[in-house]
Design a protein around this motif. Structure first.
Motif, PDB file in Angstrom:
ATOM      1  N   GLN A 421       0.854  -1.183   0.000  1.00 43.24           N
ATOM      2  CA  GLN A 421       0.000   0.000   0.000  1.00 43.24           C
ATOM      3  C   GLN A 421       0.887   1.228   0.000  1.00 43.24           C
ATOM      4  OE1 GLN A 421      -3.147   0.199   2.972  1.00 43.24           O
ATOM      5  NE2 GLN A 421      -3.011   2.437   3.059  1.00 43.24           N
ATOM      6  N   VAL A 422       0.569   2.181  -0.843  1.00 40.54           N
ATOM      7  CA  VAL A 422       1.312   3.435  -0.879  1.00 40.54           C
ATOM      8  C   VAL A 422       0.847   4.309   0.290  1.00 40.54           C
ATOM      9  CG1 VAL A 422       1.835   5.516  -2.206  1.00 40.54           C
ATOM     10  CG2 VAL A 422       1.620   3.309  -3.366  1.00 40.54           C
ATOM     11  N   VAL A 423       1.806   4.825   1.065  1.00 41.13           N
ATOM     12  CA  VAL A 423       1.499   5.719   2.182  1.00 41.13           C
ATOM     13  C   VAL A 423       2.306   7.000   2.007  1.00 41.13           C
ATOM     14  CG1 VAL A 423       0.923   3.842   3.763  1.00 41.13           C
ATOM     15  CG2 VAL A 423       3.295   4.654   3.622  1.00 41.13           C
ATOM     16  N   GLU A 424       2.032   7.968   2.854  1.00 39.25           N
ATOM     17  CA  GLU A 424       2.694   9.262   2.703  1.00 39.25           C
ATOM     18  C   GLU A 424       4.200   9.164   2.935  1.00 39.25           C
ATOM     19  OE1 GLU A 424       1.047  12.361   5.102  1.00 39.25           O
ATOM     20  OE2 GLU A 424      -0.456  12.866   3.585  1.00 39.25           O
ATOM     21  N   THR A 425       4.941   9.928   2.134  1.00 40.52           N
ATOM     22  CA  THR A 425       6.386   9.982   2.295  1.00 40.52           C
ATOM     23  C   THR A 425       6.742  10.974   3.393  1.00 40.52           C
ATOM     24  OG1 THR A 425       6.589  11.738   0.655  1.00 40.52           O
ATOM     25  CG2 THR A 425       6.721   9.475  -0.150  1.00 40.52           C
ATOM     26  N   ARG A 426       8.048  11.051   3.704  1.00 39.05           N
ATOM     27  CA  ARG A 426       8.523  11.975   4.723  1.00 39.05           C
ATOM     28  C   ARG A 426       8.872  13.345   4.148  1.00 39.05           C
ATOM     29  NH1 ARG A 426       6.258   8.666   7.244  1.00 39.05           N
ATOM     30  NH2 ARG A 426       7.118   7.269   8.847  1.00 39.05           N
ATOM     31  N   GLU A 427       8.992  13.442   2.809  1.00 41.49           N
ATOM     32  CA  GLU A 427       9.384  14.716   2.194  1.00 41.49           C
ATOM     33  C   GLU A 427       8.143  15.490   1.746  1.00 41.49           C
ATOM     34  OE1 GLU A 427       8.760  14.752  -1.337  1.00 41.49           O
ATOM     35  OE2 GLU A 427       7.945  12.753  -0.970  1.00 41.49           O
ATOM     36  N   ALA A 428       8.362  16.728   1.288  1.00 39.58           N
ATOM     37  CA  ALA A 428       7.268  17.581   0.821  1.00 39.58           C
ATOM     38  C   ALA A 428       7.599  18.131  -0.553  1.00 39.58           C
ATOM     39  CB  ALA A 428       7.015  18.710   1.814  1.00 39.58           C
ATOM     40  N   LEU A 429       8.003  17.235  -1.444  1.00 39.81           N
ATOM     41  CA  LEU A 429       8.409  17.628  -2.794  1.00 39.81           C
ATOM     42  C   LEU A 429       7.575  16.934  -3.860  1.00 39.81           C
ATOM     43  CD1 LEU A 429      12.051  17.863  -4.089  1.00 39.81           C
ATOM     44  CD2 LEU A 429      10.479  16.322  -5.253  1.00 39.81           C
ATOM     45  N   SER A 430       7.132  15.717  -3.588  1.00 40.50           N
ATOM     46  CA  SER A 430       6.514  14.877  -4.611  1.00 40.50           C
ATOM     47  C   SER A 430       5.120  15.363  -4.994  1.00 40.50           C
ATOM     48  CB  SER A 430       6.424  13.432  -4.109  1.00 40.50           C
ATOM     49  OG  SER A 430       7.703  12.906  -3.843  1.00 40.50           O
ATOM     50  N   SER A 431       4.713  14.953  -6.189  1.00 44.40           N
ATOM     51  CA  SER A 431       3.359  15.162  -6.695  1.00 44.40           C
ATOM     52  C   SER A 431       2.838  13.812  -7.166  1.00 44.40           C
ATOM     53  CB  SER A 431       3.370  16.157  -7.857  1.00 44.40           C
ATOM     54  OG  SER A 431       4.032  15.587  -8.988  1.00 44.40           O
ATOM     55  N   PRO A 432       1.548  13.699  -7.493  1.00 46.75           N
ATOM     56  CA  PRO A 432       1.032  12.407  -7.954  1.00 46.75           C
ATOM     57  C   PRO A 432       1.717  11.885  -9.211  1.00 46.75           C
ATOM     58  CG  PRO A 432      -0.771  13.836  -7.294  1.00 46.75           C
ATOM     59  CD  PRO A 432       0.468  14.672  -7.266  1.00 46.75           C
ATOM     60  N   GLN A 433       2.310  12.760  -9.988  1.00 45.81           N
ATOM     61  CA  GLN A 433       2.934  12.340 -11.242  1.00 45.81           C
ATOM     62  C   GLN A 433       4.453  12.207 -11.157  1.00 45.81           C
ATOM     63  OE1 GLN A 433       0.809  15.193 -11.199  1.00 45.81           O
ATOM     64  NE2 GLN A 433      -0.937  13.808 -11.528  1.00 45.81           N
TER      65      GLN A 433
END
Length: 819
Positions: A421-433
């Motif tokens: 299951q995909v869960v939230e990462t620790r960084e604040a850079l990613s987007s859905p794509q």
């Protein structure tokens, strides 16, 4: 009847850290020792007692002339070496292995450099003493124990001298110091009389301690002259300068020595606020201990499985640093802020050093594993002697591609896909794509071994199936149904899905209490904290994950300007609730506790302690615990059903149980090193403890039946000693994708240590009875099997070595000497 023989013990209690930093402690160690040598020259009948290897090490490094003088005094029988530990640690909070390393390193230093092998444990200023300590002392070659706290006003004892017995039956001859271990007084007549009056009727010897202490000092000329004058004037007592060894030798030969009373319990409680003062320090301490234990095990695995040489000598230095920072005023959180900050940084360096060793070992082993294939590979190592299944969060490198839409999947060594299951990462850079991915999956790892997992795009991903679901009202899976109060954020219900048993008592779980606490940093004179003045509330609940493997809620609560964010996590197939905590606190003279009520009218509390566990009364008194605590009892209206709740933590120690409600102490916020008779607000500025952000994790384990049958201890170790992950590229190798070095055939025993032997001859393996029931079974090591039997509450140590191509297992004591 012969007159009482009073052994006058000249000593200098020396706090290397307290109202000063360790640099000042080093200076006082040298000055005090020089003063003691000077007094020995001036008074030919004087004897002096000094413990703690760190003090001697400072002297040896800095002052060779003084060092030689001390050596001559030892050989002359006038300077007496006691307490083969690095310093006088807190005797409640360290792991059992930490106590062993104190003696292993401290005694080895004293044997090599002082030609001394102390038989006397000497922790005169420590704030209480766990009940399992006699077994540790005996296992480390200690026969006698001297202490002062708790005093008579804190704990009644049947005698000044008594046999102190551990739950396994080990015992040492203990002596509680009367009045004080030293003072600035120049008239010791009253002190001597008190020691005489406390002497057991079976004995004709006692000890009386004198000398200026805390910032060192030792016996002054005035004090020595006073003792000599009293000795000359008194005819009712034989008063002489002496040593603890001389006292114990005298009483051990007394005809009635075996008639002394036996105390078979812990020696508590003093300064109960020290269990919780300074949360960052406490958490770093727990992590440093656990990361070092993992690093040692990884060193052994690398030595056996890898062709690379992995140096383990730095482990000794890291253990020494950890042990030094377990000094009772440091670990108790009652030193000045600068000194406590020194300790936090030092323990952080221990954590980093241990992780560096672990990483080198993991990579050395992984380099020998055949990891060829499409995509990347990860090797997960299990530091336990039991196989484990645990949920793991991992961030594989997917070349910035989304996990699901990019077609990525995870598989085991046989190519079988592992549900993720995909869960939230620790960084604040990613987007859905575009970005980094964090996936959750359940890993299955063999005992003291590893398993290799692959991530890539060579298979059509399967959709995970699971039962975890979240709503604004709560969480549920195939095992539990959890409901929250929408206003307070507390848990008001936790039911077993199949039996509908309710585990939550009428007062709820996860109740965030604010208490008034105007006690000093130690909480002197305090036994319990019961002045609840407010609660965190005004809850805002948000769904964070909605299955299928993990469901979670974010619960935000406030009190005044303070903010507490929790993530409540429930996972498919698990009857446990993970609570992640981010608490931002700005407050003074208060305490925070989390309360959990169990629906029983006849509760019984169990606590994790070094190398064991113990029951304690449900009377609301503040007590120390380690990785877990449990409250259980019969269900109201049921004759045969017992239910309970275990609370696992990753860095908290203070707690209490009042009736059916257990509370974990989250923080205290007095000023640093505040001690009566100081008048609060008489200074312009104070440094306040536990201000700002702290992060910690809890696991709630509701259970029916005996806690010992619910994997409580195992789960607590898993939380505090997590699996080790190593990411590797694809390459050929001689090792299989799954491997196990060793295992135990019984769940009644747990591994407490696996390390290279200090003398280089094989490895040291230590196991402890996990539940107080004893156990027997087989230790499988590579492909050989050895019978192992441990009595209730016993800790057993073995040396395992290879001889002529075969492994042998032989018993030894805790400091690795043959038995």
């Amino acid at each position: 009847m012969h007159p009482i023989r009073v052994h006058m013990i000249a000593q200098a209690h020396l706090d290397p850290v307290w109202l000063w930093r360790w640099t000042e402690g080093q200076a006082e160690a040298l000055a005090t020792s020089q003063s003691a040598i000077d007094r020995l020259h001036e008074y030919p009948s004087l004897h002096f007692t000094r413990g703690e290897s760190q003090i001697y090490q400072w002297i040896q490094e800095e002052d060779p002339v003084l060092w030689d003088e001390i050596g001559r005094a030892i050989r002359a029988g006038r300077w007496h070496v006691v307490n083969g530990m690095i310093i006088q640690p807190d005797m409640n909070l360290p792991h059992g292995e930490s106590f062993v390393r104190h003696f292993l390193l401290g005694k080895r230093y004293m044997q090599e450099h002082l030609d001394a092998d102390p038989k006397i444990g000497y922790c005169v200023d420590s704030f209480g003493h766990i009940g399992t300590l006699p077994q540790i002392l005996k296992g480390c070659g200690i026969d006698y124990y001297v202490f002062m706290r708790p005093g008579p006003h804190e704990k009644d004892l049947p005698s000044q001298a008594f046999w102190w017995q551990a739950p396994d039956g080990s015992r040492v001859l203990a002596f509680r110091i009367t009045a004080s271990y030293g003072s600035r007084s120049t008239d010791h007549e009253e002190h001597i009389d008190q020691a005489i009056q406390a002497t057991p009727s079976q004995l004709s010897d006692t000890m009386c301690f004198f000398g200026v202490g805390n910032h060192g000092g030792g016996p002054t000329r005035e004090q020595i002259d006073n003792v000599q004058a009293i000795a000359k004037a008194r005819t009712d007592a034989d008063i002489r300068f002496s040593s603890p060894q001389a006292y114990f030798e005298a009483v051990s030969s007394a005809p009635a020595i075996d008639t002394l009373p036996t105390v078979a319990e812990e020696l508590q409680f003093h300064a109960v606020g020290c269990y919780s003062a300074n949360s960052p320090l406490k958490q770093n301490h727990r992590r440093a201990e656990c990361r070092l234990l993992i690093a040692e095990r990884m060193v052994v695995l690398a030595a056996i499985w890898s062709s690379r040489s992995v140096c383990s000598q730095s482990l000794h230095k890291l253990w020494h640093t950890l042990c030094f920072n377990q000094f009772h005023d440091i670990l108790g959180g009652c030193a000045i802020k600068e000194a406590e900050d020194d300790a936090i940084r030092a323990l952080g360096a221990v954590i980093s050093g241990a992780q560096e060793i672990t990483n080198r070992c993991g990579r050395a082993i992984a380099a020998e594993i055949d990891t060829r294939g499409i995509g990347g590979a990860m090797v997960l190592f299990n530091p336990s002697l039991s196989s484990t299944e645990q949920y793991i969060e991992y961030e594989p490198w997917t070349e910035w591609q989304p996990w699901e839409s990019g077609g990525w999947s995870l598989s085991d060594e046989c190519g079988r896909q592992v549900p993720c299951q995909v869960v939230e990462t620790r960084e604040a850079l990613s987007s859905p794509q575009h970005g980094v991915n964090r996936v959750l999956f359940k890993a299955s790892i063999p005992p003291l071994g590893y398993r290799t997992y692959r991530f890539g795009r060579d298979q059509t991903p399967i959709r995970p199936e699971g039962s975890a679901r979240a709503s604004q009202a709560g969480l549920e899976n195939d095992r539990l149904i959890v409901r929250l109060d929408p206003s307070s954020g507390a848990i008001v219900s936790c039911q077993d899905r199949s039996t509908h048993i309710e585990y939550v008592g009428s007062k709820g779980w996860n109740v965030a209490q604010v208490l008034q606490d105007t006690s000093d940093t130690w909480s002197h004179g305090v036994q319990r904290f019961d002045q609840v003045v407010a609660h965190f509330g005004d809850a805002h609940i948000t769904i964070s994950d909605d299955g299928p493997l993990q469901a979670s809620l974010l619960v935000e609560r406030t009190y005044e300007s303070n903010h507490w964010l929790q993530q409540l996590v429930l996972r498919h197939g698990q009857a446990e609730l993970l609570i992640r905590n981010w608490l931002y606190w700005q407050g003074h003279w208060q305490m925070i506790k989390l309360a959990f009520d169990v629906p029983t009218e006849s509760p019984q509390a169990a606590h994790d302690v070094p190398f064991g566990w113990c029951h304690r009364p449900c009377d609301g008194k503040e007590v120390p615990t380690h990785m877990w605590m449990d409250v259980a009892g019969p269900v109201s209206g049921s004759d045969d059903r017992t239910l309970g709740l275990a609370l696992v933590n990753d860095g908290k120690y203070g707690c209490d149980v009042k009736d059916s409600t257990m509370r974990l102490t989250i923080l205290r916020c007095p000023p640093y090193a505040y001690h009566e008779p100081h008048v609060p607000e008489s200074k312009h500025r104070y440094d306040w403890i536990d201000q700002g952000l702290q992060e910690f994790n809890l696991v709630l384990l509701p259970h029916t039946g005996d806690w010992r049958d619910a994997r409580i201890t195992e789960r607590a170790r898993e939380v505090n000693m997590p699996l080790v992950s190593t990411t590797v590229h694809g390459h050929a190798g001689r090792l299989p994708a799954v491997n196990s070095l060793a295992s135990l055939s019984t769940d009644e025993l747990e591994l407490t240590a696996l390390k290279p032997a200090d003398d280089g001859d094989g490895y040291i393996l230590r196991v402890a009875d996990r539940h107080g029931r004893g156990g027997s079974g087989y230790l499988t090591w590579t492909h050989e099997s050895f019978p192992v039997a441990v009595a209730p509450f016993q800790v057993a140590t073995f040396r395992i070595r290879s001889e002529a191509g075969q492994w042998t297992l032989s018993p030894c004591n805790m400091i690795e000497a043959p038995r």
